[in-house]
Design a protein around this motif. Structure first.
Motif, mmCIF file in Angstrom:
data_model
loop_
_atom_site.group_PDB
_atom_site.id
_atom_site.type_symbol
_atom_site.label_atom_id
_atom_site.label_comp_id
_atom_site.label_asym_id
_atom_site.label_seq_id
_atom_site.Cartn_x
_atom_site.Cartn_y
_atom_site.Cartn_z
ATOM 1 N N GLY A 36 0.689 -1.327 0.246
ATOM 2 C CA GLY A 36 -0.038 0.052 -0.085
ATOM 3 C C GLY A 36 0.893 1.224 -0.127
ATOM 4 N N PHE A 37 2.228 1.114 0.076
ATOM 5 C CA PHE A 37 3.087 2.148 0.047
ATOM 6 C C PHE A 37 3.557 2.670 -1.360
ATOM 7 N N PRO A 38 3.941 3.772 -1.459
ATOM 8 C CA PRO A 38 4.344 4.584 -2.676
ATOM 9 C C PRO A 38 5.513 3.724 -3.385
ATOM 10 N N ALA A 39 5.569 3.503 -4.474
ATOM 11 C CA ALA A 39 6.681 2.563 -4.979
ATOM 12 C C ALA A 39 7.183 3.223 -6.410
ATOM 13 N N ARG A 40 8.368 3.054 -6.773
ATOM 14 C CA ARG A 40 8.761 3.206 -8.211
ATOM 15 C C ARG A 40 9.022 2.047 -9.022
ATOM 16 N N ILE A 41 8.633 2.043 -10.059
ATOM 17 C CA ILE A 41 8.954 0.611 -10.930
ATOM 18 C C ILE A 41 9.291 1.208 -12.327
ATOM 19 N N ILE A 42 9.861 0.140 -12.867
ATOM 20 C CA ILE A 42 10.702 0.522 -14.424
ATOM 21 C C ILE A 42 9.732 -0.188 -15.167
ATOM 22 N N VAL A 43 9.135 0.189 -16.178
ATOM 23 C CA VAL A 43 8.220 -0.312 -17.247
ATOM 24 C C VAL A 43 9.005 -0.201 -18.665
ATOM 25 N N SER A 44 9.074 -1.307 -19.120
ATOM 26 C CA SER A 44 9.562 -1.368 -20.530
ATOM 27 C C SER A 44 8.622 -1.360 -21.643
ATOM 28 N N SER A 45 9.239 -0.988 -22.994
ATOM 29 C CA SER A 45 8.275 -1.096 -24.133
ATOM 30 C C SER A 45 7.845 -2.652 -24.380
ATOM 31 N N GLU A 46 8.756 -3.396 -24.107
ATOM 32 C CA GLU A 46 8.141 -4.821 -24.107
ATOM 33 C C GLU A 46 6.878 -5.288 -23.324
ATOM 34 N N GLU A 47 6.985 -4.759 -21.991
ATOM 35 C CA GLU A 47 5.871 -5.060 -21.040
ATOM 36 C C GLU A 47 4.572 -4.178 -21.922
ATOM 37 N N THR A 48 4.641 -3.126 -22.592
ATOM 38 C CA THR A 48 3.638 -2.434 -23.027
ATOM 39 C C THR A 48 2.978 -3.260 -24.288
ATOM 40 N N ILE A 49 3.927 -3.999 -24.996
ATOM 41 C CA ILE A 49 3.288 -4.851 -26.004
ATOM 42 C C ILE A 49 2.416 -5.983 -25.434
ATOM 43 N N GLU A 50 2.689 -6.602 -24.219
ATOM 44 C CA GLU A 50 2.063 -7.512 -23.457
ATOM 45 C C GLU A 50 0.570 -6.745 -23.107
ATOM 46 N N ALA A 51 0.690 -5.829 -22.883
ATOM 47 C CA ALA A 51 -0.382 -4.731 -21.939
ATOM 48 C C ALA A 51 -1.280 -4.635 -23.174
ATOM 49 N N PHE A 52 -1.052 -4.196 -24.443
ATOM 50 C CA PHE A 52 -1.793 -4.032 -25.584
ATOM 51 C C PHE A 52 -2.268 -5.198 -26.308
ATOM 52 N N ALA A 53 -1.939 -6.378 -26.218
ATOM 53 C CA ALA A 53 -2.002 -7.886 -26.861
ATOM 54 C C ALA A 53 -3.588 -7.983 -26.988
#
Length: 130
Positions: A36-53
């Protein structure tokens, strides 16, 4: 968990529907769903391909369906002149390449991709019977 503005920024900055030669990443802030705490993450363009699939599969299915039910003469014209992509989704990296790979027909992103939909809708109003 990411907010809608952050998701939109990811989509516009590194969003991809087709693999890039060099993947790109972006650091974003959100909330860790476990703590539940704030967090920073690294998102990659490859992950967006999966998200848009799922959405890209629906778009490609629709294009295929339209080509299947269109008269042969129209399909021949489309095959000769290509498919012009419009709307915000066409601006996501690789949409033209994905459509071209899926259909075997050259695909282009309209230079006025965002405006084309509104202009076309505006022009169509003149043809509505009252």
């Amino acid at each position: 968990m990411l907010g809608e503005p952050t998701a939109e920024k990811i989509k516009m900055t590194i969003g991809s529907v087709y693999p890039r030669e060099e993947p790109v990443t972006m650091e974003v802030k959100g909330r860790d769903l476990v703590t539940g705490f704030p967090a920073r993450i690294i998102v990659s363009s490859e992950e967006t391909i999966e998200a848009f699939a799922e959405v890209t599969a629906q778009i490609l299915d629709t294009i295929h369906n339209v080509l299947e039910i269109s008269p042969p003469e129209l399909v021949a014209d489309i095959a000769e002149h290509g498919i012009v992509l419009t709307g915000g989704g066409s601006l996501i990296y690789g949409m033209d390449k994905l459509v071209e790979e899926s259909t075997g027909i050259q695909a282009y992103v309209s230079p006025a991709a965002l405006e084309a939909v509104v202009v076309g809708a505006g022009k169509s109003v003149n043809y509505v019977k009252k």
